[in-house]
Motif scaffolding. Structure first.
Motif, PDB file in Angstrom:
ATOM      1  N   ALA A   1       0.909  -1.324   0.059  1.00 11.97           N
ATOM      2  CA  ALA A   1       0.122  -0.088   0.052  1.00 11.97           C
ATOM      3  C   ALA A   1       0.934   1.216  -0.209  1.00 11.97           C
ATOM      4  O   ALA A   1       0.193   2.431   0.173  1.00 11.97           O
ATOM      5  CB  ALA A   1      -1.028   0.217   1.228  1.00 11.97           C
ATOM      6  N   GLY A   2       2.267   1.326   0.072  1.00 17.41           N
ATOM      7  CA  GLY A   2       3.070   2.251   0.288  1.00 17.41           C
ATOM      8  C   GLY A   2       3.236   2.908   1.310  1.00 17.41           C
ATOM      9  O   GLY A   2       3.571   4.217   1.435  1.00 17.41           O
ATOM     10  N   ILE A   3       3.034   2.406   2.254  1.00 15.61           N
ATOM     11  CA  ILE A   3       3.188   3.003   3.793  1.00 15.61           C
ATOM     12  C   ILE A   3       4.293   2.158   4.563  1.00 15.61           C
ATOM     13  O   ILE A   3       4.459   0.861   4.123  1.00 15.61           O
ATOM     14  CB  ILE A   3       1.748   3.126   4.662  1.00 15.61           C
ATOM     15  N   ARG A   4       4.553   2.875   5.709  1.00 18.58           N
ATOM     16  CA  ARG A   4       5.624   2.076   6.624  1.00 18.58           C
ATOM     17  C   ARG A   4       5.073   1.497   7.942  1.00 18.58           C
ATOM     18  O   ARG A   4       3.736   1.562   8.158  1.00 18.58           O
ATOM     19  CB  ARG A   4       6.364   3.294   7.154  1.00 18.58           C
ATOM     20  N   PHE A   5       5.906   0.519   8.318  1.00 19.48           N
ATOM     21  CA  PHE A   5       5.304  -0.326   9.533  1.00 19.48           C
ATOM     22  C   PHE A   5       6.759  -0.049  10.511  1.00 19.48           C
ATOM     23  O   PHE A   5       7.968  -0.269  10.216  1.00 19.48           O
ATOM     24  CB  PHE A   5       5.147  -1.734   9.211  1.00 19.48           C
ATOM     25  N   ASN A   6       6.332   0.254  11.614  1.00 24.06           N
ATOM     26  CA  ASN A   6       7.261   0.570  12.666  1.00 24.06           C
ATOM     27  C   ASN A   6       7.182  -0.304  13.807  1.00 24.06           C
ATOM     28  O   ASN A   6       6.124  -0.470  14.231  1.00 24.06           O
ATOM     29  CB  ASN A   6       7.468   1.912  13.093  1.00 24.06           C
ATOM     30  N   LEU A   7       8.292  -1.076  14.314  1.00 26.87           N
ATOM     31  CA  LEU A   7       8.131  -1.971  15.438  1.00 26.87           C
ATOM     32  C   LEU A   7       8.514  -1.466  16.726  1.00 26.87           C
ATOM     33  O   LEU A   7       9.190  -0.692  16.873  1.00 26.87           O
ATOM     34  CB  LEU A   7       8.745  -3.083  15.219  1.00 26.87           C
ATOM     35  N   THR A   8       7.705  -1.765  17.949  1.00 23.50           N
ATOM     36  CA  THR A   8       7.934  -1.113  19.268  1.00 23.50           C
ATOM     37  C   THR A   8       8.685  -2.095  20.011  1.00 23.50           C
ATOM     38  O   THR A   8       8.672  -3.005  20.158  1.00 23.50           O
ATOM     39  CB  THR A   8       6.338  -1.079  19.917  1.00 23.50           C
ATOM     40  N   LEU A   9       9.773  -1.225  20.693  1.00 23.71           N
ATOM     41  CA  LEU A   9      10.805  -1.961  21.707  1.00 23.71           C
ATOM     42  C   LEU A   9      10.972  -1.011  22.417  1.00 23.71           C
ATOM     43  O   LEU A   9      12.152  -0.441  22.702  1.00 23.71           O
ATOM     44  CB  LEU A   9      12.018  -2.389  20.587  1.00 23.71           C
ATOM     45  N   ASN A  10      10.011  -0.453  23.112  1.00 29.07           N
ATOM     46  CA  ASN A  10      10.206   0.920  23.902  1.00 29.07           C
ATOM     47  C   ASN A  10       9.799   0.695  25.302  1.00 29.07           C
ATOM     48  O   ASN A  10       9.397   1.759  25.997  1.00 29.07           O
ATOM     49  CB  ASN A  10       8.997   1.759  23.370  1.00 29.07           C
ATOM     50  N   ALA A  11      10.223  -0.252  26.108  1.00 25.12           N
ATOM     51  CA  ALA A  11      10.634  -0.318  27.557  1.00 25.12           C
ATOM     52  C   ALA A  11      11.430   0.850  27.951  1.00 25.12           C
ATOM     53  O   ALA A  11      12.423   0.857  27.068  1.00 25.12           O
ATOM     54  CB  ALA A  11      10.852  -1.725  28.062  1.00 25.12           C
TER      55      ALA A  11
END
Length: 319
Positions: free
Chosen positions: A69-79
């Motif tokens: 779809a031409g969009i980004r995916f960001n993964l959370t690693l945020n402790a």
């Protein structure tokens, strides 16, 4: 401004994109992490399974659908921090995540951030709200470690947001919009969010008892404010009234809260944010815009506005 939506599973991914999400973010706990540290040891600030992408294959499917779809995916690693014992697992985790095609990592632990930056220079690193970036100087510290994008804490007023953005023109800033408002400063909060029924500590009424009788007026206001949270629902968090000012301030994107929420709720939030971003761009009269925003809040949540659930309470005015 971009609309940044949470995603928890492949089944809802297409609908979120169709609703207008410009970017997706989500969390994934590996079997190795869960077996070694358990799900209750936070990898990404969620300790219940429905807020996690269920498998590596599903993660890959979400990323593929987003990229198609031409969009980004960001993964959370945020402790906010990790132990020395956890770091080897985390670096292996990041290596595997990078191989799936993620576009960015959302981080808070400065030590982990620096290690990841050295090993994976191709991945965009974003500062989570858990990094507690409250001014331009702290933004510069994280930028010097390799970050080019940051999510600002929930409690910062719009005029300070505008100052930070203006002082750091080479950094992209995102802010929160819709659901999940919290009475606490997240980056400094030490409550553990592991209740099986998902009743978080900030939602449980408790009394603050001063240790002396001559309580300063400011502290008395804090006590009264904390007591008032039992009368409101943090899931009704909003911020629509501030959209015109956030656009003017140069905010990159509005981040919708909701990892672990039903997909239909995520879709409603995307559509609402999309409608008011368009409306704000065309609005000439803030008064009429604000009335529409307040009406939309009531329609969406079935409750009146409150400074407790307003992300930008400087724009709150009682009816």
């Amino acid at each position: 401004m971009k609309i940044i939506s949470p995603v928890d599973n492949l089944a809802e991914c297409g609908a979120l994109i169709a609703a207008g999400a410009d970017e997706l973010y989500g969390g994934y706990v590996t079997p190795a992490w869960e077996a070694t540290f358990s799900l209750l040891t936070s990898l990404n600030q969620r300790t219940f399974a429905t807020a996690q992408i269920s498998s590596r294959d599903e993660l890959v499917g979400i990323i593929d659908q987003a990229h198609t779809a031409g969009i980004r995916f960001n993964l959370t690693l945020n402790a906010p921090f990790y132990t020395d014992e956890q770091i080897p697992y985390l670096l292996d985790y990041v290596a595997d995540a990078v191989s799936t095609g993620i576009d960015g990592l959302i981080l808070a632990d400065l030590s982990l951030l620096r290690s990841v930056r050295k090993r994976f220079p191709e991945v965009e690193l974003q500062a989570s709200t858990l990094a507690h970036i409250g001014n331009s100087l702290s933004a510069r510290v994280y930028a010097s470690a390799g970050l080019s994008r940051m999510i600002l804490p929930r409690h910062i007023p719009v005029n300070e947001i505008a100052d930070i953005v203006q002082s750091c023109p080479d950094i992209e800033f995102d802010v929160f919009m819709l659901v999940g408002k919290c009475p606490n400063t997240e980056g400094l909060c030490t409550f553990h969010h592991s209740s099986p029924d998902r009743a978080w500590p900030c939602e449980i009424p408790y009394d603050i008892e001063p240790m002396r009788e001559d309580v300063p007026e400011a502290f008395a206001r804090i006590i009264a404010n904390q007591s008032s949270w039992s009368l409101t629902d943090r899931r009704h968090g909003c911020g629509l009234c501030a959209v015109p000012a956030l656009q003017q301030a140069g905010i990159h994107g509005v981040k919708l809260v909701g990892r672990g929420a039903p997909g239909r709720q995520k879709i409603k939030n995307i559509q609402l944010a999309k409608d008011f971003i368009k409306l704000a761009a065309a609005a000439e009269d803030f008064g009429s815009y604000r009335k529409k925003a307040m009406a939309a809040h009531h329609d969406r949540f079935g409750s009146p506005c409150s400074p407790n659930v307003c992300y930008y309470p400087e724009y709150y005015l009682p009816d």
